[in-house]
Design a protein around this motif. Structure first.
Motif, PDB file in Angstrom:
ATOM      1  N   GLY A 110       0.806  -1.216   0.000  1.00 16.95           N
ATOM      2  CA  GLY A 110       0.000   0.000   0.000  1.00 16.95           C
ATOM      3  C   GLY A 110       0.839   1.264   0.000  1.00 16.95           C
ATOM      4  N   VAL A 111       0.431   2.246   0.794  1.00 20.70           N
ATOM      5  CA  VAL A 111       1.155   3.521   0.897  1.00 20.70           C
ATOM      6  C   VAL A 111       2.349   3.305   1.814  1.00 20.70           C
ATOM      7  CG1 VAL A 111       1.035   5.924   1.634  1.00 20.70           C
ATOM      8  CG2 VAL A 111      -0.919   4.882   0.480  1.00 20.70           C
ATOM      9  N   GLU A 112       3.536   3.319   1.235  1.00 21.01           N
ATOM     10  CA  GLU A 112       4.761   3.047   1.993  1.00 21.01           C
ATOM     11  C   GLU A 112       5.457   4.350   2.357  1.00 21.01           C
ATOM     12  OE1 GLU A 112       6.985  -0.458   0.314  1.00 21.01           O
ATOM     13  OE2 GLU A 112       5.590  -0.116  -1.350  1.00 21.01           O
ATOM     14  N   VAL A 113       6.564   4.206   3.097  1.00 21.98           N
ATOM     15  CA  VAL A 113       7.346   5.373   3.500  1.00 21.98           C
ATOM     16  C   VAL A 113       7.777   6.172   2.286  1.00 21.98           C
ATOM     17  CG1 VAL A 113       9.444   6.130   4.658  1.00 21.98           C
ATOM     18  CG2 VAL A 113       8.179   4.176   5.539  1.00 21.98           C
ATOM     19  N   GLY A 114       8.344   5.477   1.300  1.00 22.91           N
ATOM     20  CA  GLY A 114       8.817   6.173   0.102  1.00 22.91           C
ATOM     21  C   GLY A 114       7.703   6.890  -0.630  1.00 22.91           C
ATOM     22  N   THR A 115       6.482   6.320  -0.581  1.00 19.42           N
ATOM     23  CA  THR A 115       5.331   6.952  -1.232  1.00 19.42           C
ATOM     24  C   THR A 115       5.077   8.332  -0.633  1.00 19.42           C
ATOM     25  OG1 THR A 115       4.378   4.719  -1.341  1.00 19.42           O
ATOM     26  CG2 THR A 115       2.959   6.559  -1.952  1.00 19.42           C
ATOM     27  N   GLU A 116       5.073   8.405   0.686  1.00 16.98           N
ATOM     28  CA  GLU A 116       4.771   9.659   1.368  1.00 16.98           C
ATOM     29  C   GLU A 116       5.849  10.712   1.093  1.00 16.98           C
ATOM     30  OE1 GLU A 116       3.928   9.143   5.483  1.00 16.98           O
ATOM     31  OE2 GLU A 116       2.665   7.394   5.169  1.00 16.98           O
ATOM     32  N   LEU A 117       7.102  10.283   1.121  1.00 17.75           N
ATOM     33  CA  LEU A 117       8.195  11.231   0.917  1.00 17.75           C
ATOM     34  C   LEU A 117       8.170  11.800  -0.500  1.00 17.75           C
ATOM     35  CD1 LEU A 117      11.001   9.244   2.754  1.00 17.75           C
ATOM     36  CD2 LEU A 117       9.882  11.318   3.562  1.00 17.75           C
ATOM     37  N   ILE A 118       7.933  10.929  -1.471  1.00 17.16           N
ATOM     38  CA  ILE A 118       7.924  11.364  -2.872  1.00 17.16           C
ATOM     39  C   ILE A 118       6.726  12.278  -3.147  1.00 17.16           C
ATOM     40  CG2 ILE A 118       7.569  10.517  -5.232  1.00 17.16           C
ATOM     41  CD1 ILE A 118       9.292   8.049  -4.335  1.00 17.16           C
ATOM     42  N   TRP A 119       5.595  11.988  -2.487  1.00 17.05           N
ATOM     43  CA  TRP A 119       4.395  12.796  -2.746  1.00 17.05           C
ATOM     44  C   TRP A 119       4.620  14.269  -2.417  1.00 17.05           C
ATOM     45  CZ3 TRP A 119       0.386  12.637  -5.646  1.00 17.05           C
ATOM     46  CH2 TRP A 119      -0.613  13.596  -5.466  1.00 17.05           C
ATOM     47  N   ASP A 120       5.470  14.562  -1.464  1.00 23.38           N
ATOM     48  CA  ASP A 120       5.746  15.959  -1.110  1.00 23.38           C
ATOM     49  C   ASP A 120       6.202  16.751  -2.328  1.00 23.38           C
ATOM     50  OD1 ASP A 120       5.072  15.477   1.486  1.00 23.38           O
ATOM     51  OD2 ASP A 120       7.126  15.309   2.225  1.00 23.38           O
ATOM     52  N   TYR A 121       7.008  16.113  -3.183  1.00 22.68           N
ATOM     53  CA  TYR A 121       7.523  16.808  -4.370  1.00 22.68           C
ATOM     54  C   TYR A 121       6.443  16.942  -5.448  1.00 22.68           C
ATOM     55  CZ  TYR A 121      11.812  15.485  -1.976  1.00 22.68           C
ATOM     56  OH  TYR A 121      12.781  15.300  -1.026  1.00 22.68           O
ATOM     57  N   VAL A 122       5.617  15.904  -5.597  1.00 24.12           N
ATOM     58  CA  VAL A 122       4.509  15.979  -6.559  1.00 24.12           C
ATOM     59  C   VAL A 122       3.567  17.113  -6.175  1.00 24.12           C
ATOM     60  CG1 VAL A 122       2.573  14.734  -7.582  1.00 24.12           C
ATOM     61  CG2 VAL A 122       4.664  13.507  -7.003  1.00 24.12           C
ATOM     62  N   ASP A 123       3.271  17.187  -4.888  1.00 28.27           N
ATOM     63  CA  ASP A 123       2.340  18.189  -4.386  1.00 28.27           C
ATOM     64  C   ASP A 123       2.919  19.596  -4.546  1.00 28.27           C
ATOM     65  OD1 ASP A 123      -0.211  18.561  -3.270  1.00 28.27           O
ATOM     66  OD2 ASP A 123       0.642  18.915  -1.302  1.00 28.27           O
ATOM     67  N   ARG A 124       4.225  19.720  -4.325  1.00 30.72           N
ATOM     68  CA  ARG A 124       4.867  21.030  -4.450  1.00 30.72           C
ATOM     69  C   ARG A 124       4.703  21.586  -5.852  1.00 30.72           C
ATOM     70  NH1 ARG A 124      11.208  21.052  -3.867  1.00 30.72           N
ATOM     71  NH2 ARG A 124      10.667  20.181  -1.832  1.00 30.72           N
ATOM     72  N   TYR A 143      -6.161  -5.036  -2.963  1.00 29.20           N
ATOM     73  CA  TYR A 143      -6.452  -3.811  -3.703  1.00 29.20           C
ATOM     74  C   TYR A 143      -7.235  -2.815  -2.853  1.00 29.20           C
ATOM     75  CZ  TYR A 143      -8.926  -0.809  -7.059  1.00 29.20           C
ATOM     76  OH  TYR A 143      -9.466   0.267  -7.722  1.00 29.20           O
ATOM     77  N   HIS A 144      -8.242  -3.289  -2.149  1.00 27.79           N
ATOM     78  CA  HIS A 144      -9.108  -2.376  -1.391  1.00 27.79           C
ATOM     79  C   HIS A 144      -8.373  -1.754  -0.210  1.00 27.79           C
ATOM     80  CE1 HIS A 144     -12.587  -3.302  -3.821  1.00 27.79           C
ATOM     81  NE2 HIS A 144     -12.306  -4.585  -3.704  1.00 27.79           N
ATOM     82  N   GLN A 145      -7.485  -2.511   0.402  1.00 27.88           N
ATOM     83  CA  GLN A 145      -6.695  -1.943   1.495  1.00 27.88           C
ATOM     84  C   GLN A 145      -5.757  -0.865   0.967  1.00 27.88           C
ATOM     85  OE1 GLN A 145      -4.894  -4.446   4.740  1.00 27.88           O
ATOM     86  NE2 GLN A 145      -2.973  -3.775   3.787  1.00 27.88           N
ATOM     87  N   ALA A 146      -5.109  -1.143  -0.171  1.00 32.53           N
ATOM     88  CA  ALA A 146      -4.232  -0.135  -0.780  1.00 32.53           C
ATOM     89  C   ALA A 146      -5.035   1.113  -1.153  1.00 32.53           C
ATOM     90  CB  ALA A 146      -3.538  -0.718  -2.013  1.00 32.53           C
ATOM     91  N   LEU A 147      -6.254   0.893  -1.652  1.00 34.29           N
ATOM     92  CA  LEU A 147      -7.117   2.014  -2.039  1.00 34.29           C
ATOM     93  C   LEU A 147      -7.509   2.839  -0.812  1.00 34.29           C
ATOM     94  CD1 LEU A 147      -8.543   3.070  -4.654  1.00 34.29           C
ATOM     95  CD2 LEU A 147     -10.555   1.806  -3.891  1.00 34.29           C
ATOM     96  N   ASP A 148      -7.847   2.161   0.284  1.00 33.45           N
ATOM     97  CA  ASP A 148      -8.224   2.863   1.519  1.00 33.45           C
ATOM     98  C   ASP A 148      -7.044   3.683   2.049  1.00 33.45           C
ATOM     99  OD1 ASP A 148     -10.776   1.849   1.412  1.00 33.45           O
ATOM    100  OD2 ASP A 148     -10.408   0.223   2.839  1.00 33.45           O
ATOM    101  N   GLN A 149      -5.846   3.099   1.985  1.00 29.07           N
ATOM    102  CA  GLN A 149      -4.664   3.828   2.442  1.00 29.07           C
ATOM    103  C   GLN A 149      -4.413   5.063   1.570  1.00 29.07           C
ATOM    104  OE1 GLN A 149      -1.273   1.240   2.732  1.00 29.07           O
ATOM    105  NE2 GLN A 149      -2.250  -0.098   4.241  1.00 29.07           N
ATOM    106  N   ALA A 150      -4.613   4.906   0.268  1.00 31.56           N
ATOM    107  CA  ALA A 150      -4.433   6.035  -0.647  1.00 31.56           C
ATOM    108  C   ALA A 150      -5.441   7.137  -0.334  1.00 31.56           C
ATOM    109  CB  ALA A 150      -4.580   5.571  -2.092  1.00 31.56           C
ATOM    110  N   ARG A 151      -6.657   6.763  -0.045  1.00 31.37           N
ATOM    111  CA  ARG A 151      -7.680   7.760   0.295  1.00 31.37           C
ATOM    112  C   ARG A 151      -7.372   8.426   1.632  1.00 31.37           C
ATOM    113  NH1 ARG A 151     -12.779   4.309  -2.036  1.00 31.37           N
ATOM    114  NH2 ARG A 151     -12.945   5.409  -4.030  1.00 31.37           N
ATOM    115  N   GLY A 152      -6.862   7.631   2.581  1.00 29.28           N
ATOM    116  CA  GLY A 152      -6.479   8.223   3.850  1.00 29.28           C
ATOM    117  C   GLY A 152      -5.338   9.206   3.692  1.00 29.28           C
ATOM    118  N   PHE A 153      -4.509   8.964   2.689  1.00 23.62           N
ATOM    119  CA  PHE A 153      -3.327   9.799   2.457  1.00 23.62           C
ATOM    120  C   PHE A 153      -3.639  10.987   1.556  1.00 23.62           C
ATOM    121  CE2 PHE A 153       0.826  10.088  -0.018  1.00 23.62           C
ATOM    122  CZ  PHE A 153       1.451  10.889   0.923  1.00 23.62           C
TER     123      PHE A 153
END
Length: 712
Positions: A110-124, A143-153
């Motif tokens: 799902g949403v891993e550590v690297g996902t969160e760190l990289i998203w900062d640059y996409v968002d910027r 799939y649904h757990q990954a989707l829920d994590q993505a929505r939470g993020f």
């Protein structure tokens, strides 16, 4: 190669945590488009993207690699990026020049550590983003757990475009909600069979399709009116609404993949073609002055260099994006920062190490050229009469540091040249030639970043190096007044040397009242290059020391302040008053009073309760709530003083003051106890007194070194 207009060129960057499947997906996309005839694999070390030896050895992407496909009358430029934080510089520059990000999520992790760190640059950079749930054939895929994590993020912008029918080891089918079709893939992957949606999936598919229609409609008033009028939207209207939503960061479409088996990449490429924005549809770039530079195919030529790479046997490659106009092979463009005119003798599009020559590239396209002499990353190349300098990529600051030393002393000069080359390729690796610390210091993003740099030095440049702890730029000061005198007398046959100085030293602070012990004839206030001040008072009366010798006394004091008596560190914030002395009509000279001033200052300093100061940083560490206890424990272990806590949307932020001497070890410790989930940043705050036991040890260590060198 076929020429594409600016509306048919799409630039995508593949991002995600390590092992999320970016390089494998890139291989699929090239294979599907016929750019390669056989798919390679990371395990077999034969992918187009990861072609460097260090990537083969480590099994991870280290460099961002540019590729391209030609898919159904569109050209898709792809940049495959590393998933590890240590190579974030490669990710940032790639996100900057691409127009759409494809963020891969592992179906199990799902949403891993690297996902969160990289998203900062996409968002910027506010880039339109596609989410791709990969590894749907994993035995524990969810799939649904990954989707829920993505929505939470990422919130409710996460929008289902596809969902898997049978995730897990038997995965082979996807329901597509835009096409309202089921795609079933053959056992070996590849081109799917298009089938009606099974009856048992029909209700769920219809419901999700209606949600998709509403999501597309809500992004545009005209589409909303159509939706109310017709009760639905056709496929073209859906595409338009999704594009508008993506550009507003209100829609993140979700696709399904099994890149390992080449399932799902073709459908996602079709969506990139038809929906993802081209450069000409994106907001214009900005110049350093804040002026807009639109992607104008009819405008004057403007290129932005986003990456520099040195390839053995080839030389320097400069990767650029055409922001305006059209660039042709042989064209001359002006680089204002390099103050030079560069001739682009050859133009290429690249697929890893393979380069395909082209005659011209249009607005929005990405290409590279060879051997530009004075053009580097973040430089702009313009046609004559076009003066815009594009706002540079702001790379993340380095977090760890180490001193570097060539094992062969004869390689010192070569090491400096090589490090400059590596920095040219990788701006996040900073090189500091520190005269104060007498070290060459590498600043990097993490231990792995520094380890790869060492590998490159040894394997590419054939240079053996040692990594040593980087010294700390301590400062010395005093806590109470003290007085001392020193007589320098030397007789050696001819003219001798004589100078005697009486001085008082005191701790200095801004606004300190003028001394009234002796009449002050002259005061010199010096702002020191290393911080703090020296105030030098001349209180000599009756001609005890000739005025012409006062600058020599000051020079002696300044020299000793550059190598303080306690640890050899710079001295700061001292007031020196010279109030008496003696001179000889023949033997007194500048050198005599320089030595007398230096030694009087040294003796007074030792009597003035010397205090060692250390650089202290304001540190912020953010991580999930459950990790706060571990973080606080590590902070306290590393001499940090916790100054506060704040609550974030999904995390807690701890604020602390941390000595620089502890920072490198603290970064490693926090990464370890939080499995890399802590985001840590530190900014210099002030110099503060070190604990007494630390001062004692450092002072004793310095005395031992002095004795060994015969200077004590």
């Amino acid at each position: 190669m076929k020429m594409y207009d600016e509306k048919h060129i799409k630039n995508v960057v593949l991002i995600g945590a390590a092992k999320s499947g970016k390089t494998t997906l890139a291989e699929d996309m090239l294979f599907e488009a016929g750019i390669i005839s056989k798919r390679g694999s990371v395990e077999e070390r034969n992918t187009v993207s990861d072609y460097h030896e260090v990537e083969h050895e480590r099994g991870n992407s280290v460099y961002a690699t540019t590729l391209h496909t030609e898919w159904r009358d569109y050209k898709i430029n792809i940049i495959d990026t590393p998933g590890l934080e240590d190579f974030a510089g490669e990710v940032v520059s790639s996100i900057r020049v691409c127009d759409t990000a494809v963020l891969l999520l592992h179906a199990y992790n799902g949403v891993e550590v690297g996902t969160e760190l990289i998203w900062d640059y996409v968002d910027r950079y506010n880039k339109p983003t596609i989410l791709a749930v990969n590894h749907l054939d994993h035995e524990n895929a969810n799939y649904h757990q990954a989707l829920d994590q993505a929505r939470g993020f990422l919130g409710h912008a996460v929008t289902i475009m596809q969902y898997p029918v049978n995730q897990g080891t038997g995965f082979n089918a996807i329901i597509d909600l835009l096409k309202m079709t089921m795609y079933r893939f053959p056992a070996g992957g590849g081109k799917p069979e298009k089938l009606p949606i099974p009856e048992e999936e029909r209700e769920q598919a219809d419901n999700l399709h209606n949600v998709l229609v509403e999501k597309a409609a809500e992004n545009d008033d005209a589409l909303m009116e159509l939706f109310f009028e017709k009760g639905s939207l056709d496929e073209d209207e859906l595409r338009l609404g999704l594009k508008i939503g993506m550009m507003k960061h209100q829609v993140f479409p979700v696709f399904c993949l099994c890149a390992k088996k080449n399932m799902g990449s073709g459908r996602m490429m079709g969506f990139i073609d038809n929906v993802a924005p081209s450069a000409v549809e994106m907001p214009p770039e900005l110049s350093e002055e804040g002026k807009e530079v639109p992607c104008n195919p009819e405008g004057l030529t403007c290129l932005f260099v986003f990456k520099t790479l040195l390839e053995p046997h080839i030389g320097k490659l400069s990767f650029f994006k055409v922001l305006s106009g059209e660039v042709k092979a042989g064209q001359e463009l002006y680089n204002e920062k390099g103050n030079t005119t560069e001739r682009l003798n050859q133009l290429f599009i690249t697929d890893g190490k393979n380069r395909q020559p082209v005659e011209r590239l249009r607005s929005g396209d990405i290409g590279c050229t060879l051997k530009l002499k004075n053009t580097f990353t973040n430089h702009t190349l313009n046609e004559k009469n076009f003066t815009a300098q594009i706002e540079p990529i702001h790379f993340p600051p380095p977090k760890v540091r180490v001193a570097i030393l060539a094992k062969n002393k004869g390689d010192d000069e070569k090491l400096s040249e090589v490090l400059a080359e590596i920095h040219m390729e990788d701006p996040t690796l900073e090189i500091e030639f520190n005269r104060e610390l007498k070290q060459v210091i590498l600043h990097g993003m993490g231990d792995l970043h520094l380890a790869v740099t060492r590998w490159r030095l040894e394997h590419i440049y054939n240079m053996e190096v040692d990594y040593l702890p980087a010294r700390i730029p301590y400062r010395e000061t005093i806590q109470k007044p003290a007085m001392a005198s020193y007589r320098h007398k030397k007789q050696s046959g001819g003219a001798g040397q004589f100078g005697e100085v009486y001085m008082k030293i005191e701790p200095y602070y801004d606004g300190m009242p003028v001394s009234k012990e002796w009449p002050v004839r002259d005061t010199e206030e010096i702002a020191l290059n290393w911080g703090g001040k020296l105030v030098f008072n001349n209180c000599i009366v009756g001609g005890a020391i000739d005025t012409r010798f006062l600058p020599s006394i000051l020079k002696g004091v300044m020299e000793k302040m550059q190598e303080g008596p306690l640890t050899g560190s710079y001295v700061r914030d001292v007031r020196v008053t010279v109030y008496d002395g003696k001179m000889h009509p023949v033997d007194s000279n500048d050198i005599s009073f320089k030595i007398a001033g230096m030694m009087a200052f040294r003796e007074a300093f030792h009597q003035a309760a010397p205090q060692l100061l250390e650089p202290v940083y304001d540190l912020e560490a953010s991580a999930p709530d459950v990790m706060m206890g571990d973080i606080m424990s590590e902070l306290q272990t590393h001499r940090s003083v916790i100054t506060g806590m704040d609550s974030g949307t999904s995390s807690q932020v701890i604020k602390a003051r941390t000595p620089q001497a502890e920072l490198d070890r603290l970064y490693a410790a926090l990464r370890n106890v939080t499995q890399g989930k802590a985001k840590v940043k530190a900014v210099f705050a002030e110099y503060a007194p070190v604990p007494a036991d630390v001062q004692k040890k450092l002072s004793e260590d310095y005395k031992k070194v002095e004795q060994q060198n015969g200077t004590h």
